[in-house]
Design a protein around this motif. Structure first.
Motif, PDB file in Angstrom:
ATOM      1  N   LEU A  34      40.334  46.718  -4.196  1.00 31.78           N
ATOM      2  CA  LEU A  34      40.451  46.293  -2.805  1.00 31.78           C
ATOM      3  C   LEU A  34      41.845  46.665  -2.343  1.00 31.78           C
ATOM      4  CD1 LEU A  34      39.622  44.616  -0.265  1.00 31.78           C
ATOM      5  CD2 LEU A  34      40.485  42.600  -1.497  1.00 31.78           C
ATOM      6  N   LEU A  35      41.943  47.401  -1.238  1.00 26.15           N
ATOM      7  CA  LEU A  35      43.249  47.742  -0.690  1.00 26.15           C
ATOM      8  C   LEU A  35      43.685  46.610   0.240  1.00 26.15           C
ATOM      9  CD1 LEU A  35      44.973  50.366  -1.126  1.00 26.15           C
ATOM     10  CD2 LEU A  35      44.587  50.739   1.299  1.00 26.15           C
ATOM     11  N   LEU A  36      44.803  45.987  -0.099  1.00 28.54           N
ATOM     12  CA  LEU A  36      45.313  44.856   0.669  1.00 28.54           C
ATOM     13  C   LEU A  36      46.259  45.284   1.782  1.00 28.54           C
ATOM     14  CD1 LEU A  36      46.055  42.519  -2.366  1.00 28.54           C
ATOM     15  CD2 LEU A  36      44.065  42.446  -0.844  1.00 28.54           C
ATOM     16  N   ALA A  37      47.047  46.321   1.548  1.00 27.07           N
ATOM     17  CA  ALA A  37      48.038  46.794   2.527  1.00 27.07           C
ATOM     18  C   ALA A  37      48.324  48.262   2.256  1.00 27.07           C
ATOM     19  CB  ALA A  37      49.321  45.973   2.421  1.00 27.07           C
ATOM     20  N   GLY A  38      48.799  48.957   3.273  1.00 26.31           N
ATOM     21  CA  GLY A  38      49.158  50.357   3.119  1.00 26.31           C
ATOM     22  C   GLY A  38      47.972  51.275   3.332  1.00 26.31           C
ATOM     23  N   ALA A  39      48.006  52.410   2.652  1.00 21.05           N
ATOM     24  CA  ALA A  39      46.947  53.409   2.756  1.00 21.05           C
ATOM     25  C   ALA A  39      46.918  54.214   1.472  1.00 21.05           C
ATOM     26  CB  ALA A  39      47.183  54.329   3.949  1.00 21.05           C
ATOM     27  N   ALA A  40      45.718  54.652   1.077  1.00 22.09           N
ATOM     28  CA  ALA A  40      45.565  55.391  -0.168  1.00 22.09           C
ATOM     29  C   ALA A  40      44.359  56.312  -0.078  1.00 22.09           C
ATOM     30  CB  ALA A  40      45.398  54.426  -1.340  1.00 22.09           C
ATOM     31  N   ARG A  41      44.305  57.212  -1.030  1.00 18.11           N
ATOM     32  CA  ARG A  41      43.147  58.108  -1.152  1.00 18.11           C
ATOM     33  C   ARG A  41      42.793  58.209  -2.629  1.00 18.11           C
ATOM     34  NH1 ARG A  41      45.232  62.558   0.806  1.00 18.11           N
ATOM     35  NH2 ARG A  41      44.834  61.807   2.916  1.00 18.11           N
ATOM     36  N   LEU A  42      41.534  57.957  -2.941  1.00 22.25           N
ATOM     37  CA  LEU A  42      41.016  58.143  -4.291  1.00 22.25           C
ATOM     38  C   LEU A  42      40.356  59.510  -4.377  1.00 22.25           C
ATOM     39  CD1 LEU A  42      39.278  54.701  -4.946  1.00 22.25           C
ATOM     40  CD2 LEU A  42      41.470  55.492  -5.858  1.00 22.25           C
ATOM     41  N   GLY A  43      40.562  60.199  -5.471  1.00 18.62           N
ATOM     42  CA  GLY A  43      39.907  61.478  -5.713  1.00 18.62           C
ATOM     43  C   GLY A  43      38.958  61.344  -6.889  1.00 18.62           C
ATOM     44  N   PHE A  44      37.866  62.098  -6.850  1.00 21.00           N
ATOM     45  CA  PHE A  44      36.864  62.049  -7.897  1.00 21.00           C
ATOM     46  C   PHE A  44      36.658  63.445  -8.467  1.00 21.00           C
ATOM     47  CE2 PHE A  44      36.274  58.474  -5.119  1.00 21.00           C
ATOM     48  CZ  PHE A  44      36.148  57.429  -6.016  1.00 21.00           C
ATOM     49  N   VAL A  45      36.230  63.501  -9.714  1.00 18.86           N
ATOM     50  CA  VAL A  45      36.135  64.767 -10.433  1.00 18.86           C
ATOM     51  C   VAL A  45      35.186  65.756  -9.753  1.00 18.86           C
ATOM     52  CG1 VAL A  45      34.314  64.170 -12.092  1.00 18.86           C
ATOM     53  CG2 VAL A  45      36.179  65.695 -12.781  1.00 18.86           C
ATOM     54  N   ASP A  46      34.241  65.272  -8.954  1.00 17.65           N
ATOM     55  CA  ASP A  46      33.324  66.173  -8.247  1.00 17.65           C
ATOM     56  C   ASP A  46      33.953  66.801  -7.003  1.00 17.65           C
ATOM     57  OD1 ASP A  46      33.318  64.132  -6.364  1.00 17.65           O
ATOM     58  OD2 ASP A  46      31.171  63.734  -6.490  1.00 17.65           O
ATOM     59  N   CYS A  64      33.433  56.901 -14.619  1.00 21.33           N
ATOM     60  CA  CYS A  64      33.509  57.742 -13.418  1.00 21.33           C
ATOM     61  C   CYS A  64      34.950  58.255 -13.337  1.00 21.33           C
ATOM     62  CB  CYS A  64      33.160  56.926 -12.171  1.00 21.33           C
ATOM     63  SG  CYS A  64      33.355  57.851 -10.634  1.00 21.33           S
ATOM     64  N   ARG A  65      35.137  59.524 -13.604  1.00 25.71           N
ATOM     65  CA  ARG A  65      36.493  60.084 -13.620  1.00 25.71           C
ATOM     66  C   ARG A  65      37.055  60.091 -12.206  1.00 25.71           C
ATOM     67  NH1 ARG A  65      36.361  65.377 -17.124  1.00 25.71           N
ATOM     68  NH2 ARG A  65      38.439  65.428 -16.250  1.00 25.71           N
ATOM     69  N   HIS A  66      38.235  59.480 -12.062  1.00 23.52           N
ATOM     70  CA  HIS A  66      38.854  59.332 -10.749  1.00 23.52           C
ATOM     71  C   HIS A  66      40.376  59.342 -10.894  1.00 23.52           C
ATOM     72  CE1 HIS A  66      38.873  55.268 -12.374  1.00 23.52           C
ATOM     73  NE2 HIS A  66      39.839  54.974 -11.501  1.00 23.52           N
ATOM     74  N   ARG A  67      41.051  59.468  -9.763  1.00 19.56           N
ATOM     75  CA  ARG A  67      42.508  59.448  -9.740  1.00 19.56           C
ATOM     76  C   ARG A  67      42.983  58.934  -8.394  1.00 19.56           C
ATOM     77  NH1 ARG A  67      44.329  64.117  -7.074  1.00 19.56           N
ATOM     78  NH2 ARG A  67      46.339  64.114  -8.099  1.00 19.56           N
ATOM     79  N   VAL A  68      44.221  58.483  -8.352  1.00 17.07           N
ATOM     80  CA  VAL A  68      44.860  58.154  -7.085  1.00 17.07           C
ATOM     81  C   VAL A  68      45.439  59.467  -6.566  1.00 17.07           C
ATOM     82  CG1 VAL A  68      46.667  56.834  -5.929  1.00 17.07           C
ATOM     83  CG2 VAL A  68      45.376  55.792  -7.802  1.00 17.07           C
ATOM     84  N   ALA A  69      44.845  59.996  -5.497  1.00 21.21           N
ATOM     85  CA  ALA A  69      45.243  61.289  -4.957  1.00 21.21           C
ATOM     86  C   ALA A  69      46.461  61.182  -4.043  1.00 21.21           C
ATOM     87  CB  ALA A  69      44.071  61.916  -4.204  1.00 21.21           C
ATOM     88  N   TRP A  70      46.645  59.995  -3.422  1.00 20.63           N
ATOM     89  CA  TRP A  70      47.736  59.843  -2.455  1.00 20.63           C
ATOM     90  C   TRP A  70      47.917  58.373  -2.125  1.00 20.63           C
ATOM     91  CZ3 TRP A  70      47.524  57.786   2.518  1.00 20.63           C
ATOM     92  CH2 TRP A  70      48.620  58.015   3.344  1.00 20.63           C
ATOM     93  N   THR A  71      49.156  57.946  -1.943  1.00 24.03           N
ATOM     94  CA  THR A  71      49.458  56.656  -1.326  1.00 24.03           C
ATOM     95  C   THR A  71      50.540  56.893  -0.288  1.00 24.03           C
ATOM     96  OG1 THR A  71      51.082  56.003  -3.015  1.00 24.03           O
ATOM     97  CG2 THR A  71      48.805  55.267  -3.335  1.00 24.03           C
ATOM     98  N   ASP A  72      50.569  56.056   0.712  1.00 19.29           N
ATOM     99  CA  ASP A  72      51.484  56.199   1.850  1.00 19.29           C
ATOM    100  C   ASP A  72      52.939  56.156   1.374  1.00 19.29           C
ATOM    101  OD1 ASP A  72      52.924  56.011   4.228  1.00 19.29           O
ATOM    102  OD2 ASP A  72      51.484  54.662   5.157  1.00 19.29           O
ATOM    103  N   PRO A  73      53.710  57.206   1.643  1.00 21.21           N
ATOM    104  CA  PRO A  73      55.108  57.206   1.227  1.00 21.21           C
ATOM    105  C   PRO A  73      56.010  56.357   2.133  1.00 21.21           C
ATOM    106  CG  PRO A  73      54.595  59.261   2.340  1.00 21.21           C
ATOM    107  CD  PRO A  73      53.302  58.480   2.222  1.00 21.21           C
ATOM    108  N   ALA A  74      55.518  55.982   3.311  1.00 22.57           N
ATOM    109  CA  ALA A  74      56.352  55.267   4.282  1.00 22.57           C
ATOM    110  C   ALA A  74      56.266  53.751   4.160  1.00 22.57           C
ATOM    111  CB  ALA A  74      55.962  55.688   5.707  1.00 22.57           C
TER     112      ALA A  74
END
Length: 87
Positions: A34-46, A64-74
């Motif tokens: 659950l994302l509580l604050a900020g912003a993120a992007r999950l990436g999946f192997v497909d 399920c192969r996944h990764r954190v692709a991005w989180t807000d730098p600001a």
């Protein structure tokens, strides 16, 4: 934060962090995030990606192969993760 009945509850804080390309999580247990604050992007192997804003959630099945692709730098991104025990 908590571990009971085989489940683990984890609070994660990040700011601009992402997993390196090609690095994947492959967990034996399912995970609810659950994302509580900020912003993120999950990436999946497909090759799919999923953007998350506060209040958005995802259930990631075991293995399920996944990764954190991005989180807000600001701003700080806060996650609540619940790792479910294997069935």
């Amino acid at each position: 934060m908590l571990a009971a009945g085989g489940a683990r509850v984890v609070r994660i804080a990040s700011r601009g962090q992402a997993d390196p390309p090609g690095q994947w999580y492959d967990q034996a247990e399912a995970e609810f995030v659950l994302l509580l604050a900020g912003a993120a992007r999950l990436g999946f192997v497909d090759g799919t990606e999923r953007d998350l804003a506060p209040g958005d959630w995802a259930v990631i099945p075991a293995h399920c192969r996944h990764r954190v692709a991005w989180t807000d730098p600001a701003r700080e991104t806060l996650w609540l993760a619940v790792h479910m025990p294997p069935a």
